[in-house]
Scaffold this motif. Structure first.
Motif, PDB file in Angstrom:
ATOM      1  N   VAL A 195       0.810  -1.218   0.000  1.00 37.28           N
ATOM      2  CA  VAL A 195       0.000   0.000   0.000  1.00 37.28           C
ATOM      3  C   VAL A 195       0.851   1.278   0.000  1.00 37.28           C
ATOM      4  O   VAL A 195       0.508   2.250  -0.694  1.00 37.28           O
ATOM      5  N   PRO A 196       1.974   1.336   0.740  1.00 36.62           N
ATOM      6  CA  PRO A 196       2.785   2.560   0.718  1.00 36.62           C
ATOM      7  C   PRO A 196       3.316   2.943  -0.668  1.00 36.62           C
ATOM      8  O   PRO A 196       3.743   4.077  -0.865  1.00 36.62           O
ATOM      9  N   GLU A 197       3.261   2.011  -1.622  1.00 39.26           N
ATOM     10  CA  GLU A 197       3.709   2.317  -2.983  1.00 39.26           C
ATOM     11  C   GLU A 197       2.678   3.136  -3.759  1.00 39.26           C
ATOM     12  O   GLU A 197       3.011   3.701  -4.816  1.00 39.26           O
ATOM     13  N   ILE A 198       1.440   3.185  -3.291  1.00 41.02           N
ATOM     14  CA  ILE A 198       0.372   3.854  -4.030  1.00 41.02           C
ATOM     15  C   ILE A 198       0.403   5.351  -3.696  1.00 41.02           C
ATOM     16  O   ILE A 198      -0.038   5.773  -2.629  1.00 41.02           O
ATOM     17  N   ALA A 199       0.912   6.128  -4.620  1.00 40.67           N
ATOM     18  CA  ALA A 199       1.078   7.565  -4.384  1.00 40.67           C
ATOM     19  C   ALA A 199      -0.155   8.376  -4.763  1.00 40.67           C
ATOM     20  O   ALA A 199      -0.290   9.530  -4.345  1.00 40.67           O
ATOM     21  N   ALA A 200      -1.045   7.803  -5.569  1.00 39.37           N
ATOM     22  CA  ALA A 200      -2.228   8.546  -6.015  1.00 39.37           C
ATOM     23  C   ALA A 200      -3.091   8.932  -4.820  1.00 39.37           C
ATOM     24  O   ALA A 200      -3.307   8.119  -3.908  1.00 39.37           O
ATOM     25  N   PRO A 201      -3.597  10.167  -4.787  1.00 36.67           N
ATOM     26  CA  PRO A 201      -4.536  10.544  -3.716  1.00 36.67           C
ATOM     27  C   PRO A 201      -5.699   9.550  -3.672  1.00 36.67           C
ATOM     28  O   PRO A 201      -6.274   9.215  -4.707  1.00 36.67           O
ATOM     29  N   THR A 202      -6.017   9.087  -2.476  1.00 36.31           N
ATOM     30  CA  THR A 202      -6.997   8.010  -2.334  1.00 36.31           C
ATOM     31  C   THR A 202      -8.058   8.375  -1.305  1.00 36.31           C
ATOM     32  O   THR A 202      -7.736   8.860  -0.215  1.00 36.31           O
ATOM     33  N   LEU A 203      -9.304   8.139  -1.676  1.00 36.96           N
ATOM     34  CA  LEU A 203     -10.436   8.318  -0.768  1.00 36.96           C
ATOM     35  C   LEU A 203     -10.888   6.948  -0.298  1.00 36.96           C
ATOM     36  O   LEU A 203     -11.177   6.067  -1.103  1.00 36.96           O
ATOM     37  N   LEU A 204     -10.952   6.772   1.021  1.00 37.67           N
ATOM     38  CA  LEU A 204     -11.432   5.540   1.612  1.00 37.67           C
ATOM     39  C   LEU A 204     -12.780   5.838   2.276  1.00 37.67           C
ATOM     40  O   LEU A 204     -12.838   6.572   3.259  1.00 37.67           O
ATOM     41  N   VAL A 205     -13.851   5.284   1.718  1.00 38.84           N
ATOM     42  CA  VAL A 205     -15.198   5.495   2.256  1.00 38.84           C
ATOM     43  C   VAL A 205     -15.702   4.154   2.784  1.00 38.84           C
ATOM     44  O   VAL A 205     -15.641   3.145   2.077  1.00 38.84           O
ATOM     45  N   HIS A 206     -16.222   4.164   4.011  1.00 37.18           N
ATOM     46  CA  HIS A 206     -16.625   2.896   4.621  1.00 37.18           C
ATOM     47  C   HIS A 206     -17.924   3.075   5.389  1.00 37.18           C
ATOM     48  O   HIS A 206     -18.232   4.172   5.879  1.00 37.18           O
ATOM     49  N   GLY A 207     -18.670   1.993   5.497  1.00 35.26           N
ATOM     50  CA  GLY A 207     -19.879   1.986   6.314  1.00 35.26           C
ATOM     51  C   GLY A 207     -19.547   1.613   7.755  1.00 35.26           C
ATOM     52  O   GLY A 207     -18.857   0.610   8.005  1.00 35.26           O
ATOM     53  N   TYR A 208     -20.043   2.390   8.684  1.00 38.20           N
ATOM     54  CA  TYR A 208     -19.760   2.142  10.101  1.00 38.20           C
ATOM     55  C   TYR A 208     -20.235   0.754  10.536  1.00 38.20           C
ATOM     56  O   TYR A 208     -19.612   0.110  11.384  1.00 38.20           O
ATOM     57  N   HIS A 209     -21.341   0.289   9.948  1.00 41.30           N
ATOM     58  CA  HIS A 209     -21.945  -0.979  10.351  1.00 41.30           C
ATOM     59  C   HIS A 209     -21.502  -2.147   9.462  1.00 41.30           C
ATOM     60  O   HIS A 209     -22.151  -3.206   9.474  1.00 41.30           O
ATOM     61  N   ASP A 210     -20.433  -1.975   8.723  1.00 44.03           N
ATOM     62  CA  ASP A 210     -19.954  -3.029   7.827  1.00 44.03           C
ATOM     63  C   ASP A 210     -19.398  -4.196   8.646  1.00 44.03           C
ATOM     64  O   ASP A 210     -18.387  -4.058   9.332  1.00 44.03           O
ATOM     65  N   VAL A 211     -20.071  -5.350   8.581  1.00 42.96           N
ATOM     66  CA  VAL A 211     -19.561  -6.538   9.271  1.00 42.96           C
ATOM     67  C   VAL A 211     -18.846  -7.478   8.305  1.00 42.96           C
ATOM     68  O   VAL A 211     -18.166  -8.410   8.742  1.00 42.96           O
ATOM     69  N   ALA A 228      -4.129   9.739   1.893  1.00 41.09           N
ATOM     70  CA  ALA A 228      -5.480   9.179   1.982  1.00 41.09           C
ATOM     71  C   ALA A 228      -6.404  10.086   2.776  1.00 41.09           C
ATOM     72  O   ALA A 228      -5.998  10.757   3.721  1.00 41.09           O
ATOM     73  N   VAL A 229      -7.670  10.096   2.358  1.00 45.29           N
ATOM     74  CA  VAL A 229      -8.755  10.753   3.077  1.00 45.29           C
ATOM     75  C   VAL A 229      -9.737   9.664   3.471  1.00 45.29           C
ATOM     76  O   VAL A 229     -10.084   8.808   2.652  1.00 45.29           O
ATOM     77  N   VAL A 230     -10.186   9.688   4.718  1.00 44.52           N
ATOM     78  CA  VAL A 230     -11.109   8.668   5.223  1.00 44.52           C
ATOM     79  C   VAL A 230     -12.458   9.306   5.532  1.00 44.52           C
ATOM     80  O   VAL A 230     -12.520  10.357   6.172  1.00 44.52           O
ATOM     81  N   ARG A 231     -13.525   8.660   5.070  1.00 40.70           N
ATOM     82  CA  ARG A 231     -14.877   9.079   5.393  1.00 40.70           C
ATOM     83  C   ARG A 231     -15.675   7.844   5.839  1.00 40.70           C
ATOM     84  O   ARG A 231     -15.684   6.834   5.141  1.00 40.70           O
ATOM     85  N   ILE A 232     -16.333   7.940   6.976  1.00 37.09           N
ATOM     86  CA  ILE A 232     -17.141   6.837   7.492  1.00 37.09           C
ATOM     87  C   ILE A 232     -18.598   7.287   7.550  1.00 37.09           C
ATOM     88  O   ILE A 232     -18.917   8.303   8.171  1.00 37.09           O
ATOM     89  N   LEU A 233     -19.472   6.515   6.888  1.00 37.63           N
ATOM     90  CA  LEU A 233     -20.887   6.861   6.800  1.00 37.63           C
ATOM     91  C   LEU A 233     -21.736   5.864   7.583  1.00 37.63           C
ATOM     92  O   LEU A 233     -21.297   4.741   7.877  1.00 37.63           O
ATOM     93  N   ASP A 234     -22.935   6.265   7.889  1.00 39.70           N
ATOM     94  CA  ASP A 234     -23.858   5.451   8.683  1.00 39.70           C
ATOM     95  C   ASP A 234     -24.540   4.428   7.777  1.00 39.70           C
ATOM     96  O   ASP A 234     -25.680   4.612   7.339  1.00 39.70           O
ATOM     97  N   ALA A 235     -23.827   3.353   7.488  1.00 40.98           N
ATOM     98  CA  ALA A 235     -24.330   2.333   6.566  1.00 40.98           C
ATOM     99  C   ALA A 235     -23.602   1.032   6.841  1.00 40.98           C
ATOM    100  O   ALA A 235     -22.699   0.965   7.692  1.00 40.98           O
ATOM    101  N   GLY A 236     -23.989  -0.009   6.097  1.00 41.85           N
ATOM    102  CA  GLY A 236     -23.320  -1.294   6.181  1.00 41.85           C
ATOM    103  C   GLY A 236     -22.292  -1.442   5.070  1.00 41.85           C
ATOM    104  O   GLY A 236     -21.607  -0.480   4.709  1.00 41.85           O
ATOM    105  N   HIS A 237     -22.237  -2.650   4.511  1.00 41.60           N
ATOM    106  CA  HIS A 237     -21.244  -2.940   3.476  1.00 41.60           C
ATOM    107  C   HIS A 237     -21.677  -2.462   2.094  1.00 41.60           C
ATOM    108  O   HIS A 237     -20.852  -2.324   1.205  1.00 41.60           O
TER     109      HIS A 237
END
Length: 259
Positions: A195-211, A228-237
């Motif tokens: 992963v440290p090799e990936i230089a492109a700006p990356t958005l990581l979006v995830h659901g808080y309830h993702d099991v 990287a930018v991280v965003r966590i939303l009120d959702a599942g997978h």
């Protein structure tokens, strides 16, 4: 409904939006047992202003064929389609398994990835005890029950049951060979150390309830990303269909931040 013939497969795809736009094309990659229509909301939003491409991966949706045994194989299909469409540099937006494909492309061809968006995706699968038991039981239960159990738990509590049933039916229509082979491919996927090799700006979006792929696993990956930018939303997978408008808004802000 355009299609591209490959070796032992036919890919169905959509290619919309203005070709003359200076904006880098978006390429939407769906997840395991899903199809390109997971991205309907995002297509409708972005296509009026920029070129947007989405496809049914080999063996999924309206695409046909088998033979893809690894995430690398699926990445090759995607790049073959983009070469056919004469798309060089692009922004991959991948959900779950689609995010694994996006990372594979970013590592193998960094010159082609302008930015990257990973939705409910990770760089290495780590299993909870419950997930491990489900995986162990997968070869012992009827195929449709295995699919139903996986799709049911992909949604956050309270999601409409009728909608979940429709997604279970669509997933169960995916050929068993494709489902089980790519299930194994996801289990074997591991690029966390790279992963440290990936230089492109990356958005990581995830659901808080993702099991399926818990937030903790995504955050472990996020720490390794250089930009990287991280965003966590009120959702599942299933963020693209659980919170389509919210996801689109987050994507829009991330993409515009680079303009």
């Amino acid at each position: 409904m355009p299609q591209l013939a490959l070796d032992a497969a036919t890919l169905t795809y959509d290619d919309e939006g203005p070709r003359e736009s200076e904006a880098i094309p978006l390429v939407f990659l769906h997840g395991w047992t899903a199809d390109r229509h997971r991205w309907d909301h995002q297509m409708a939003h972005f296509a009026p202003r920029r070129r947007v491409i989405r496809l049914d991966l080999r063996g999924h949706g309206e695409s046909r064929g088998s033979g893809a045994r690894t995430i690398d194989d699926l990445a090759t299909d995607v790049l073959t389609l983009l070469d056919h469409l004469k798309v060089d540099r692009f922004v991959p937006v991948g959900h779950s398994m689609g995010g694994m494909i996006a990372q594979t492309i970013a590592l193998a061809h960094p010159e082609r990835v302008e930015r990257m968006v990973l939705v409910n995706s990770i760089s290495k699968m780590t299993y909870s005890r419950g997930r491990g038991l489900l995986m162990a039981a997968s070869t012992l239960v009827p195929f449709k029950l295995f699919v139903a159990a996986n799709i049911q738990r992909a949604f956050a509590p309270g999601h409409p049951r009728e909608e979940i049933r429709s997604y279970i039916g669509a997933s169960a229509a995916t050929p068993r060979e494709v489902v089980m082979t790519l299930y194994g491919a996801m289990r074997a996927f591991d690029v966390l150390d790279r992963v440290p090799e990936i230089a492109a700006p990356t958005l990581l979006v995830h659901g808080y309830h993702d099991v399926q792929l818990p937030v903790a696993q995504m955050l472990r990956m996020a720490k390794a990303y250089p930009d990287a930018v991280v965003r966590i939303l009120d959702a599942g997978h299933e963020l693209p269909v659980e919170k389509p408008a919210e996801l689109t808004s987050v994507l829009d802000r991330f993409l515009n931040s680079g303009d």
